[in-house]
Scaffold this motif. Structure first.
Motif, short mmCIF file in Angstrom:
data_model
loop_
_atom_site.label_atom_id
_atom_site.label_comp_id
_atom_site.label_asym_id
_atom_site.label_seq_id
_atom_site.Cartn_x
_atom_site.Cartn_y
_atom_site.Cartn_z
N ILE A 39 0.84 -1.41 -0.06
CA ILE A 39 -0.02 -0.07 -0.04
C ILE A 39 0.97 1.22 0.01
O ILE A 39 0.50 2.22 -0.65
N ALA A 40 1.95 1.09 0.64
CA ALA A 40 3.20 2.30 0.43
C ALA A 40 3.45 2.55 -0.81
O ALA A 40 3.55 3.84 -1.25
N ARG A 41 3.92 1.77 -1.59
CA ARG A 41 4.34 1.75 -3.04
C ARG A 41 3.17 2.12 -3.89
O ARG A 41 3.18 3.28 -4.53
N ALA A 42 2.20 1.72 -3.60
CA ALA A 42 0.96 2.02 -4.54
C ALA A 42 0.40 3.66 -4.21
O ALA A 42 0.00 4.20 -5.15
N SER A 43 0.81 3.69 -2.78
CA SER A 43 0.09 5.29 -2.53
C SER A 43 1.33 6.43 -3.20
O SER A 43 0.84 7.36 -3.57
N ARG A 44 2.69 6.19 -3.48
CA ARG A 44 3.51 6.81 -4.01
C ARG A 44 2.97 6.96 -5.59
O ARG A 44 3.16 8.08 -6.09
N LEU A 45 2.68 5.75 -6.36
CA LEU A 45 2.20 5.71 -7.49
C LEU A 45 1.03 6.58 -7.85
O LEU A 45 0.88 7.58 -8.68
N ALA A 46 -0.12 6.50 -6.96
CA ALA A 46 -1.29 7.23 -6.90
C ALA A 46 -1.07 8.76 -6.81
O ALA A 46 -1.59 9.36 -7.55
N ASP A 47 -0.32 9.11 -5.93
CA ASP A 47 0.01 10.23 -5.88
C ASP A 47 0.67 11.02 -7.08
O ASP A 47 0.41 12.07 -7.46
N ALA A 48 1.62 10.24 -7.59
CA ALA A 48 2.28 10.78 -9.00
C ALA A 48 1.44 10.67 -10.10
O ALA A 48 1.33 11.74 -10.90
N THR A 214 10.26 1.02 -15.04
CA THR A 214 9.94 2.49 -14.45
C THR A 214 10.93 3.13 -14.04
O THR A 214 10.90 4.23 -13.60
N GLY A 215 12.05 2.31 -13.02
CA GLY A 215 12.70 2.86 -12.12
C GLY A 215 12.18 2.40 -10.90
O GLY A 215 10.86 1.95 -10.62
N LEU A 216 12.88 2.72 -9.78
CA LEU A 216 12.38 2.08 -8.35
C LEU A 216 11.44 3.57 -8.07
O LEU A 216 11.88 4.58 -8.03
N VAL A 217 10.31 3.11 -7.32
CA VAL A 217 9.50 3.80 -6.74
C VAL A 217 9.92 4.45 -5.22
O VAL A 217 9.57 4.07 -4.53
N ALA A 218 10.79 5.33 -5.63
CA ALA A 218 11.42 6.07 -4.03
C ALA A 218 10.73 7.26 -3.89
O ALA A 218 10.29 8.01 -4.94
N PRO A 219 10.96 7.74 -2.76
CA PRO A 219 10.37 9.30 -2.36
C PRO A 219 11.14 10.26 -2.98
O PRO A 219 12.46 9.95 -3.26
N PRO A 220 10.80 11.34 -2.93
CA PRO A 220 11.87 12.62 -3.47
C PRO A 220 13.10 12.46 -2.25
O PRO A 220 12.84 12.06 -1.22
N LYS A 221 14.09 13.13 -2.80
CA LYS A 221 15.21 13.25 -1.88
C LYS A 221 14.87 14.14 -0.81
O LYS A 221 14.18 15.45 -0.77
N PRO A 222 14.99 13.48 0.36
CA PRO A 222 14.71 14.21 1.71
C PRO A 222 15.45 15.25 2.23
O PRO A 222 16.82 15.18 1.95
N LEU A 382 15.56 6.32 -9.50
CA LEU A 382 14.74 6.22 -8.49
C LEU A 382 13.33 6.82 -8.54
O LEU A 382 12.55 7.20 -7.73
N ASP A 383 13.16 7.48 -10.02
CA ASP A 383 12.04 8.19 -10.20
C ASP A 383 11.08 7.40 -10.73
O ASP A 383 10.07 7.79 -11.75
N GLY A 384 10.63 6.26 -10.27
CA GLY A 384 9.49 5.25 -10.83
C GLY A 384 8.23 5.82 -10.69
O GLY A 384 7.41 5.59 -11.56
N ALA A 385 7.96 6.65 -9.75
CA ALA A 385 6.46 7.15 -9.62
C ALA A 385 6.17 8.12 -10.78
O ALA A 385 5.24 7.77 -11.67
N ARG A 386 7.03 9.09 -10.90
CA ARG A 386 6.77 10.03 -12.10
C ARG A 386 7.03 9.36 -13.50
O ARG A 386 6.15 9.71 -14.14
N ASN A 387 7.92 8.21 -13.57
CA ASN A 387 7.99 7.75 -14.87
C ASN A 387 6.86 6.78 -15.20
O ASN A 387 6.47 6.80 -16.22
N THR A 388 6.08 6.39 -14.26
CA THR A 388 5.15 5.50 -14.32
C THR A 388 3.90 6.45 -14.79
O THR A 388 3.19 6.00 -16.09
N ALA A 389 3.72 7.79 -14.53
CA ALA A 389 2.69 8.36 -14.79
C ALA A 389 2.95 8.94 -16.38
O ALA A 389 2.17 9.03 -17.16
#
Length: 402
Positions: A39-48, A214-222, A382-389
């Motif tokens: 659910i954490a990974r899916a949430s990052r993807l959904a947000d992107a 897609t690349g890894l679905v990692a968070p933005p650089k903190p 590490l930009d898998g979320a944005r790349n997925t979109a």
């Protein structure tokens, strides 16, 4: 604006239906059974996806997890089920009773009703058909409904980079059959230079035409936290991290410390265990259930001690901190061990096997890992979320063009 941003923006403008009836609709099905990684990974993807202009509805079927799927995303919760144990044998309701046929039929009908009402342009299933066979009672009817609808939605599998090894080859053959019949895309959320699908899925060649990395679905650089800890110990959701927490607690009593430690147990650790750990921790070892600023804590820490789940690995890679990984391998689990070994070969972590875990061994490894030079930023996507979109926008634009 970077070239990637321009590319993404152009793809968004070409999103399907020309926005004549609003943004493209996404139905994202996620079933977590034990931990919170899915659910954490899916949430990052959904947000992107939401930020890219999609209208996203996440349908979850597991126990509620505070903070997920996150703001800006519509969320529909089916009556939740959980696994009985780490072997994922059997489905149970939250009160511990088995999920019987009537319960399953009600869930199936609810899910089909959601699909019919939303009429999504994109249907995403997290893990399935490469996992979540426990949910065939509702997922196969959902796939059949998508196949029958005109126009058919783009049907996409959302998949982590390293799969669990299967003792039954027939299951893998069935996965190929489902993929060929129902799916348009397999989005592997990983960097192919780190892990490729064919390394953990024996029939990958038969579905290779549908695979996109897609690349890894990692968070933005903190941003490093002002709250600084020498060592941050974490156990993901906490459902299977008790041994790590116990060993780290005892190691904190025998390890020389140059600064305070943080132990983050995860929301699923039983309350009695959390209270005991809190009571037994030294004065300069702070115990938390969950930290939303986990990435920021890692960015300012000298060392992370954790299991080797997908999301935690992404957090560590973004933060750039040293790491000791204790992969979860109970019940024949292979995914975390494989990930940890790959990170160790890249010089990004030290690995302590679960069967060798003890407070004494962990203390020695922590002291040794603290002498490691901080690793350079990994040459991994590490930009898998944005790349997925972006990938989904492009795919839908191609459909609209045809």
């Amino acid at each position: 604006m970077t070239a990637a941003d321009v590319h993404a923006t152009e793809a968004q403008r070409a999103t399907p239906r020309s926005f004549q009836s609003g943004p493209a609709r996404v139905l994202f099905y996620v079933q977590h059974l034990l931990g919170i990684g899915h659910i954490a990974r899916a949430s990052r993807l959904a947000d992107a996806l939401s930020k890219a202009g999609f209208a996203v509805t996440v349908v979850t079927g597991g126990a509620p997890v505070d903070g997920f799927p996150g703001p800006g995303v519509d969320h529909i919760a089916l009556p939740p089920v959980k696994a009985s144990d780490v072997g994922f044998k059997g489905l149970f309701k939250m009160d511990g009773t088995p999920a019987d046929d009537r319960f399953k039929a009600d869930r199936r009908d609810l899910l089909l009703g959601i699909f019919d009402r939303l009429q999504p342009d994109v249907l995403i299933t997290e893990a399935f058909p490469f996992g979540r066979r426990q949910m065939l009672f509702e997922l196969l009817p959902l796939m059949e409904a998508a196949l029958a609808r005109k126009p058919k939605p783009l049907v996409v599998a959302s998949l982590r980079d390293i799969l669990q090894e299967r003792p039954k080859p027939a299951r893998d053959r069935e996965t190929v059959d489902f993929t060929e019949r129902f799916y348009d895309e397999i989005l592997v959320h990983g960097d192919p230079s780190f892990a490729r699908l064919e390394e953990t899925f024996p029939f990958a060649a038969e579905v290779a035409d549908k695979v996109r990395y897609t690349g890894l679905v990692a968070p933005p650089k903190p941003t490093p936290s002002e709250e600084r800890y020498e060592v941050v110990v974490s156990a993901g959701g906490g459902a299977v991290g008790r041994d790590v927490i116990e060993a780290a607690l005892k190691a904190s009593h025998i390890t020389p410390r140059k600064g305070p430690w943080a132990i983050i147990t995860g929301p699923n650790l039983p309350q009695a265990d959390f209270d005991r750990v809190s009571a037994q921790a030294p004065a300069d070892v702070n115990v938390f259930r969950f930290r939303r600023d986990f990435g920021s804590l890692l960015a300012s820490a000298a060392l992370s001690v954790s299991q080797a789940g997908y999301n935690t690995a992404g957090d560590i890679l973004r933060a750039g901190c040293r790491a000791v990984l204790i992969p979860f391998t109970t019940g024949g689990e292979t995914e975390q061990g494989e990930r940890a070994a790959r990170l160790e070969r890249l010089g990004l972590a030290r690995v302590l096997k679960q069967e060798n875990l003890s407070p004494q061994v962990l203390s020695v490894m922590i002291q040794d890992a603290l002498t490691m030079a901080p690793h350079a930023a990994p040459e991994l996507d590490l930009d898998g979320a944005r790349n997925t979109a972006t990938l989904l926008s492009e795919r839908l634009a191609q459909r609209a063009g045809h």
